[in-house]
Motif scaffolding. Structure first.
Motif, short mmCIF file in Angstrom:
data_model
loop_
_atom_site.label_atom_id
_atom_site.label_comp_id
_atom_site.label_asym_id
_atom_site.label_seq_id
_atom_site.Cartn_x
_atom_site.Cartn_y
_atom_site.Cartn_z
N SER A 1 7.06 3.92 -8.13
CA SER A 1 6.40 3.10 -7.15
C SER A 1 4.75 3.75 -7.26
CB SER A 1 6.94 2.94 -5.86
OG SER A 1 6.79 4.01 -5.12
N THR A 2 4.00 2.82 -6.89
CA THR A 2 2.54 3.28 -6.81
C THR A 2 1.83 2.88 -5.30
OG1 THR A 2 2.19 3.09 -9.22
CG2 THR A 2 0.13 3.35 -7.85
N GLN A 3 1.65 3.76 -4.52
CA GLN A 3 0.82 3.33 -3.29
C GLN A 3 -0.72 3.68 -3.67
OE1 GLN A 3 2.62 5.73 0.36
NE2 GLN A 3 3.57 6.59 -1.47
N SER A 4 -1.55 2.39 -3.36
CA SER A 4 -3.03 2.55 -3.61
C SER A 4 -3.77 2.53 -2.29
CB SER A 4 -3.12 1.44 -4.26
OG SER A 4 -4.72 1.46 -5.11
N LEU A 5 -4.40 3.51 -1.88
CA LEU A 5 -5.18 3.59 -0.48
C LEU A 5 -6.50 3.72 -0.68
CD1 LEU A 5 -2.47 6.10 1.32
CD2 LEU A 5 -2.51 3.56 1.07
N LYS B 1 4.98 7.46 1.85
CA LYS B 1 5.90 7.34 1.20
C LYS B 1 5.90 8.59 0.07
CE LYS B 1 6.70 2.48 1.84
NZ LYS B 1 6.64 1.09 1.10
N ARG B 2 7.05 8.87 -0.22
CA ARG B 2 7.36 10.08 -1.41
C ARG B 2 6.35 9.62 -2.56
NH1 ARG B 2 13.11 12.51 -0.32
NH2 ARG B 2 12.45 13.74 -2.16
N PHE B 3 5.63 10.88 -3.17
CA PHE B 3 4.96 10.72 -4.30
C PHE B 3 4.94 12.17 -5.08
CE2 PHE B 3 2.14 12.34 -1.39
CZ PHE B 3 1.04 12.81 -1.93
N LEU C 1 2.77 9.62 -15.36
CA LEU C 1 1.40 9.56 -16.40
C LEU C 1 1.48 8.01 -16.87
CD1 LEU C 1 1.46 12.80 -18.41
CD2 LEU C 1 -0.27 12.09 -16.59
N TYR C 2 2.62 7.67 -17.37
CA TYR C 2 3.01 6.17 -17.87
C TYR C 2 2.62 5.28 -16.78
CZ TYR C 2 5.64 2.06 -19.44
OH TYR C 2 6.11 0.90 -19.51
N ARG C 3 2.92 5.45 -15.53
CA ARG C 3 2.74 4.55 -14.37
C ARG C 3 1.16 4.64 -14.07
NH1 ARG C 3 4.87 1.38 -10.25
NH2 ARG C 3 6.91 1.39 -11.21
N TYR C 4 0.83 5.53 -14.06
CA TYR C 4 -0.70 5.77 -13.81
C TYR C 4 -1.89 5.29 -14.80
CZ TYR C 4 -5.18 8.28 -12.26
OH TYR C 4 -6.35 8.53 -11.95
N HIS C 5 -1.45 5.32 -16.06
CA HIS C 5 -1.99 4.72 -17.22
C HIS C 5 -2.03 3.15 -17.06
CE1 HIS C 5 -2.25 8.43 -19.93
NE2 HIS C 5 -2.83 8.87 -18.85
N VAL C 6 -0.81 2.53 -16.76
CA VAL C 6 -0.57 1.04 -16.82
C VAL C 6 -1.08 0.70 -15.66
CG1 VAL C 6 1.04 -0.69 -17.16
CG2 VAL C 6 1.10 1.41 -18.44
N VAL C 7 -0.25 1.01 -14.36
CA VAL C 7 -0.61 0.18 -13.01
C VAL C 7 -1.98 0.77 -12.59
CG1 VAL C 7 0.50 0.02 -10.91
CG2 VAL C 7 1.88 0.36 -13.01
N SER C 8 -2.22 2.00 -12.54
CA SER C 8 -3.46 2.45 -11.85
C SER C 8 -4.86 2.14 -12.73
CB SER C 8 -3.47 3.82 -11.44
OG SER C 8 -2.26 3.97 -10.54
N SER C 9 -4.71 2.63 -13.89
CA SER C 9 -5.82 2.76 -14.90
C SER C 9 -5.91 1.26 -15.59
CB SER C 9 -5.77 3.69 -15.97
OG SER C 9 -5.73 5.06 -15.25
#
Length: 463
Positions: free
Chosen positions: A33-37, A73-75, A318-326
């Motif tokens: 999951s990704t939390q974006s604050l 939440k945990r990350f 890294l995969y989630r950061y590249h796709v969901v975040s970036s």
């Protein structure tokens, strides 16, 4: 050659029987999951309570934004993103995190801010999707449940139209890699036992999904057939003689006579299914380039605070950061290598294919990107990781008849070293900094590239 988009075949599910003693395939559970604050101007230091656990003071400056310490939440991985990918962050980004296991807060840790060079080429469908954001490098912090952030602009940093010196829309991304429950199918190539048989057929018709396998997972796995069975968690190592057949896959059924003697032994490669990629995150289909003329070596700049057993979780993050975040279509790198020397499949499309990545802005076309997980500016890369890079490049460059010791010419797609359209002569095995003004792959990993070229060529059997 322009990038070619390959869209998925139609899919069907094959009701395979389970061999005696085998267990049914377990469903793939999307992981993470990704939390974006949002990051806001920090309050006065006097309003803070530095005596409380986890609390610390930050300077009150108009050019400082951040997040007071809070429980979340945990990350396990963090990074900062902002709205406009063309805006640069001139400043310092620091985080403190609270470990789940001890409840202790870390010291302030710096996040690498210059990350725009790890990106799709300008003017491509991926960069122009409208989803791409500016981003720092990600930082692996381990299992955490508390976060504090401060971002301070450099003195004299250029101001935006709004008068701010930091990019607009800055957010801290907190990525949980999740646990994985991959399909329990073992590579059945060369007669090794598995929990399901390979589907009949020649891989040119419908792609067949094993029971419990999602359509997206079947799509990603099928492009590695016949190197490995559908649903394989790894692609097994082969000796030099047997690796020659892989060139037929890379060449769509043809094998260059000149290339035949110079293909290195194929290393063991953990597939996307093996490291637990959630295939529903990426865009469907694959994008290919014409050939592979060069390999760019990177470090992930995500820190060295990981155990090798955690490398799949680092890669999922890294995969989630590249796709969901970036906002990229998939993981940027074509391959990853951990500090114990394990090789991982990166961007989907087939490990033997010329898959277009997003790793070296301006030179993603006709190249491949290999990221060694960690930061190697002041820390020497482990010998096992350097050896794995030589093994991987000996095999993959050999499939396309490339001599690792040679030079090649690539046309720049635009960057801070070479204007768009410039023909640039580069080493076949180059560091990221050779194509873009950046510290990547770190001074100490970059210093290992000359012997890596020699080792790679030797593995290919070149005189």
């Amino acid at each position: 050659m322009a990038a070619a988009v390959a869209f998925p075949f139609s899919f069907s599910v094959l009701p395979l029987s389970v061999p005696s003693g085998g267990a049914p395939a377990a469903p793939v559970t999307p992981a993470g999951s990704t939390q974006s604050l949002p990051l806001a101007p920090l309050g006065p230091a006097a309003d803070r309570s530095p005596g409380l656990p986890g609390m610390s003071t930050s300077p009150r400056l108009p050019e400082t934004r951040g997040l007071p310490p809070r429980e979340v939440k945990r990350f396990s991985l963090v990074g900062v993103v902002w709205d406009d990918a063309s805006s640069r962050l001139f400043g310092r980004v620091q985080v403190r995190t609270r470990a789940v296991t001890t409840g202790n807060w870390s010291d302030w840790q710096d996040i690498e801010t210059h990350n725009s060079e790890h990106a799709p080429d300008l003017g491509t469908r991926e960069s122009d999707s409208g989803r791409v954001r500016g981003s720092t490098a990600p930082l692996w912090v381990g299992d955490s449940d508390g976060i504090e952030v401060r971002v301070q602009a450099e003195p004299g940093a250029p101001a935006t139209r709004a008068g701010a010196r930091l990019p607009s829309g800055m957010r801290i991304e907190l990525v949980d890699p999740g646990a994985t429950d991959p399909v329990t199918v073992v590579d059945a190539k060369n007669g090794k036992p598995g929990t399901a048989d390979e589907p009949a057929g020649d891989d040119k018709g419908d792609v067949v999904a094993l029971p419990g396998m999602t359509m997206e997972t079947a799509e990603s796995s099928s492009v590695n057939v016949p190197l490995a069975a559908l649903g394989a968690k790894e692609i097994t190592a082969l000796d030099k003689a047997d690796s020659t057949a892989d060139a037929v896959v890379a060449g769509d059924g043809t094998l260059s006579a000149a290339a035949r003697p110079y293909i290195g032994p194929r290393p063991r490669i953990v597939t996307r299914l093996g490291w637990g990629a959630d295939e529903s995150l990426r865009e469907s289909g694959f994008v290919y380039t014409g050939t592979v003329k060069a390999a760019f070596v990177h470090h992930s700049a995500s820190g060295n605070n990981y155990a090798c057993k955690d490398a799949p979780a680092v890669l999922r993050s890294l995969y989630r950061y590249h796709v969901v975040s970036s906002g990229w279509r998939d993981l940027g790198y074509n391959f990853a290598v951990d500090k114990c020397g394990t090789v991982y499949e990166g961007r989907a499309g087939g490990v033997a294919k010329a898959v277009l990545g997003a790793h070296t802005m301006g030179f993603n076309t006709d190249s491949m990107g290999v990221a060694v997980l960690g930061t190697y500016t002041k820390t020497a890369p482990p010998a096992a990781a350097v050896k794995a890079v030589a093994q991987l490049t000996a095999w993959k460059l050999g499939l396309f008849n490339r001599d690792p010791r040679a030079k090649t010419t690539l046309k720049s797609g635009g960057g801070n070293l070479f204007k768009k359209g410039t023909n640039v002569k580069l080493n076949v095995i180059s560091g990221h900094r050779d194509g873009f003004a950046t510290e990547c792959p770190g001074k100490l990993l970059y210093a290992q590239l000359p012997p890596t070229r020699t080792s790679s060529a030797k593995l290919q059997g070149r005189p």
